[in-house]
Design a protein around this motif. Structure first.
Motif, PDB file in Angstrom:
ATOM      1  N   TYR A  21      10.056   0.743  -4.340  1.00  0.00           N
ATOM      2  CA  TYR A  21       8.678   0.556  -4.792  1.00  0.00           C
ATOM      3  C   TYR A  21       8.657  -0.286  -6.065  1.00  0.00           C
ATOM      4  O   TYR A  21       9.391  -0.027  -7.014  1.00  0.00           O
ATOM      5  CB  TYR A  21       7.999   1.900  -5.062  1.00  0.00           C
ATOM      6  CG  TYR A  21       6.623   1.750  -5.679  1.00  0.00           C
ATOM      7  CD1 TYR A  21       5.550   1.309  -4.907  1.00  0.00           C
ATOM      8  CD2 TYR A  21       6.401   2.033  -7.024  1.00  0.00           C
ATOM      9  CE1 TYR A  21       4.289   1.148  -5.464  1.00  0.00           C
ATOM     10  CE2 TYR A  21       5.146   1.883  -7.586  1.00  0.00           C
ATOM     11  CZ  TYR A  21       4.089   1.440  -6.800  1.00  0.00           C
ATOM     12  OH  TYR A  21       2.843   1.278  -7.352  1.00  0.00           O
ATOM     13  N   ASP A  40      -1.857  -4.692 -10.470  1.00  0.00           N
ATOM     14  CA  ASP A  40      -3.020  -3.806 -10.619  1.00  0.00           C
ATOM     15  C   ASP A  40      -2.750  -2.641 -11.567  1.00  0.00           C
ATOM     16  O   ASP A  40      -3.701  -2.041 -12.103  1.00  0.00           O
ATOM     17  CB  ASP A  40      -3.428  -3.228  -9.259  1.00  0.00           C
ATOM     18  CG  ASP A  40      -3.996  -4.276  -8.323  1.00  0.00           C
ATOM     19  OD1 ASP A  40      -4.189  -5.426  -8.776  1.00  0.00           O
ATOM     20  OD2 ASP A  40      -4.228  -3.964  -7.151  1.00  0.00           O
ATOM     21  N   THR A  41      -1.497  -2.286 -11.761  1.00  0.00           N
ATOM     22  CA  THR A  41      -1.173  -1.129 -12.606  1.00  0.00           C
ATOM     23  C   THR A  41      -1.063  -1.484 -14.076  1.00  0.00           C
ATOM     24  O   THR A  41      -0.992  -0.587 -14.923  1.00  0.00           O
ATOM     25  CB  THR A  41       0.152  -0.489 -12.151  1.00  0.00           C
ATOM     26  OG1 THR A  41       1.225  -1.434 -12.333  1.00  0.00           O
ATOM     27  CG2 THR A  41       0.094  -0.079 -10.691  1.00  0.00           C
ATOM     28  N   ASP A  50       3.328   2.407  -0.131  1.00  0.00           N
ATOM     29  CA  ASP A  50       3.273   1.834  -1.470  1.00  0.00           C
ATOM     30  C   ASP A  50       1.841   1.698  -1.969  1.00  0.00           C
ATOM     31  O   ASP A  50       1.584   1.766  -3.168  1.00  0.00           O
ATOM     32  CB  ASP A  50       3.980   0.481  -1.511  1.00  0.00           C
ATOM     33  CG  ASP A  50       5.494   0.617  -1.450  1.00  0.00           C
ATOM     34  OD1 ASP A  50       5.978   1.763  -1.299  1.00  0.00           O
ATOM     35  OD2 ASP A  50       6.189  -0.407  -1.546  1.00  0.00           O
ATOM     36  N   ASP A  51       0.893   1.488  -1.050  1.00  0.00           N
ATOM     37  CA  ASP A  51      -0.511   1.422  -1.455  1.00  0.00           C
ATOM     38  C   ASP A  51      -0.980   2.774  -1.991  1.00  0.00           C
ATOM     39  O   ASP A  51      -1.732   2.839  -2.972  1.00  0.00           O
ATOM     40  CB  ASP A  51      -1.380   1.006  -0.271  1.00  0.00           C
ATOM     41  CG  ASP A  51      -1.037  -0.381   0.235  1.00  0.00           C
ATOM     42  OD1 ASP A  51      -0.885  -1.302  -0.580  1.00  0.00           O
ATOM     43  OD2 ASP A  51      -0.902  -0.535   1.469  1.00  0.00           O
ATOM     44  N   ALA A  79       5.772  -1.618  -8.766  1.00  0.00           N
ATOM     45  CA  ALA A  79       4.368  -1.505  -9.156  1.00  0.00           C
ATOM     46  C   ALA A  79       3.734  -2.885  -9.252  1.00  0.00           C
ATOM     47  O   ALA A  79       4.285  -3.791  -9.888  1.00  0.00           O
ATOM     48  CB  ALA A  79       4.261  -0.785 -10.495  1.00  0.00           C
ATOM     49  N   PRO A  80       2.576  -3.093  -8.621  1.00  0.00           N
ATOM     50  CA  PRO A  80       1.924  -4.404  -8.649  1.00  0.00           C
ATOM     51  C   PRO A  80       1.158  -4.634  -9.952  1.00  0.00           C
ATOM     52  O   PRO A  80       1.043  -3.745 -10.813  1.00  0.00           O
ATOM     53  CB  PRO A  80       0.971  -4.322  -7.459  1.00  0.00           C
ATOM     54  CG  PRO A  80       0.614  -2.871  -7.372  1.00  0.00           C
ATOM     55  CD  PRO A  80       1.861  -2.135  -7.773  1.00  0.00           C
ATOM     56  N   VAL A 118      -0.376   6.019  -9.107  1.00  0.00           N
ATOM     57  CA  VAL A 118       0.079   5.515 -10.407  1.00  0.00           C
ATOM     58  C   VAL A 118      -1.119   5.132 -11.275  1.00  0.00           C
ATOM     59  O   VAL A 118      -1.198   5.497 -12.458  1.00  0.00           O
ATOM     60  CB  VAL A 118       1.021   4.306 -10.217  1.00  0.00           C
ATOM     61  CG1 VAL A 118       1.230   3.562 -11.534  1.00  0.00           C
ATOM     62  CG2 VAL A 118       2.360   4.758  -9.666  1.00  0.00           C
ATOM     63  N   ILE A 119      -2.063   4.411 -10.689  1.00  0.00           N
ATOM     64  CA  ILE A 119      -3.250   3.992 -11.447  1.00  0.00           C
ATOM     65  C   ILE A 119      -4.039   5.211 -11.918  1.00  0.00           C
ATOM     66  O   ILE A 119      -4.465   5.286 -13.081  1.00  0.00           O
ATOM     67  CB  ILE A 119      -4.122   3.055 -10.593  1.00  0.00           C
ATOM     68  CG1 ILE A 119      -3.417   1.707 -10.418  1.00  0.00           C
ATOM     69  CG2 ILE A 119      -5.496   2.861 -11.224  1.00  0.00           C
ATOM     70  CD1 ILE A 119      -4.112   0.765  -9.454  1.00  0.00           C
ATOM     71  N   THR A 155       0.641   3.318  -5.398  1.00  0.00           N
ATOM     72  CA  THR A 155      -0.046   2.528  -6.429  1.00  0.00           C
ATOM     73  C   THR A 155      -1.342   3.215  -6.864  1.00  0.00           C
ATOM     74  O   THR A 155      -1.657   3.271  -8.061  1.00  0.00           O
ATOM     75  CB  THR A 155      -0.335   1.115  -5.910  1.00  0.00           C
ATOM     76  OG1 THR A 155       0.908   0.428  -5.714  1.00  0.00           O
ATOM     77  CG2 THR A 155      -1.185   0.330  -6.900  1.00  0.00           C
TER      78      THR A 155
END
Length: 240
Positions: free
Chosen positions: A122, A127-128, A59-60, A124-125, A66-67, A63
């Motif tokens: 998943y 941070d996104t 997942d890291d 998204a945290p 994604v970013i 992410t």
């Protein structure tokens, strides 16, 4: 000591980019659900521990991808808007949506990661969130400029019932526009949703059997969607 730290940081950054490059290839072949740190490490020629030192969990890595995808698509739109600066808002809108379309077709795996089916398990945290705001942020700035420049035509329709917007959306736009444009933020969200929906159809080949010229159809659809906020998008062939 400082040189060693700098070199170590640089090496880590290079390795991180190499890992993400391989992961994007895997995304294209397997999708987000098929992404595996072990397989990425193998194709990078690295031990699994080296990859996990930078991306402890799948997942890291997702992410980070994604970013990067949000930042890259947002940057493409921002650059197109800079090139169209000084022109009418409708022309700016067409330029930035074309830029997003080009990025989407050039990077189908990343587009699918952002706008395709969710990756099972998943989430998204936070941070996104900021990177994700770049693409609609470009549209919001163009709509805001059109409003300030008197380029919008009021629709005459009002939002039924209580307000539909969260306070954060109003704040991001710079405040609630005055009547008769008080629903322009809602209309902008409709425009954004229509744009992404059309790109999903085109990138995933949902229109190829019904549309002869998909690029021209995209421009036409953007122009039609822009009418919902009272903005005219000039197209080749329009009567002058």
């Amino acid at each position: 000591m400082d040189d060693y730290a700098t070199n170590s940081t640089s090496d880590a950054a290079i390795l991180s980019e190499s890992i993400k490059d391989i992961a994007r290839v895997h995304l294209l072949k397997l999708g987000g659900a098929g992404l595996s740190l072990d397989s990425v490490a193998q194709d990078c020629g690295r031990a699994a521990g080296e990859v996990q030192a930078l991306f402890p969990h799948r997942d890291d890595l997702l992410t980070a991808l994604v970013i990067d995808a949000y930042d890259a698509s947002g940057a493409a739109m921002e650059q197109a808007d800079e090139a169209a600066a000084g022109g009418p808002a409708g022309a700016r809108l067409l330029a930035v949506t074309r830029a997003l379309r080009k990025w989407s077709f050039d990077h189908p795996a990343e587009f699918t990661l952002l706008y395709g089916s969710p990756v099972p398990g998943y989430h998204a945290p936070q941070d996104t969130v900021l990177p994700a705001s770049r693409t609609p942020g470009v549209l919001a700035r163009i709509v805001g400029a059109a409003l300030e420049g008197g380029e919008l035509t009021p629709s005459g329709r009002t939002v039924p019932g209580p307000p539909l917007l969260l306070p954060a959306a109003v704040e991001a736009f710079g405040g609630l526009p005055p009547a008769p444009y008080s629903d322009v933020i809602e209309r902008g969200i409709v425009l954004w949703s229509s744009l992404i929906g059309l790109l999903v159809f085109q990138v995933f080949s949902r229109t190829h059997d019904s549309v002869r010229d998909e690029a021209a159809f995209f421009d036409y659809a953007v122009a039609v969607a822009a009418e919902s906020i009272g903005l005219v998008v000039p197209l080749d062939g329009d009567a002058r």
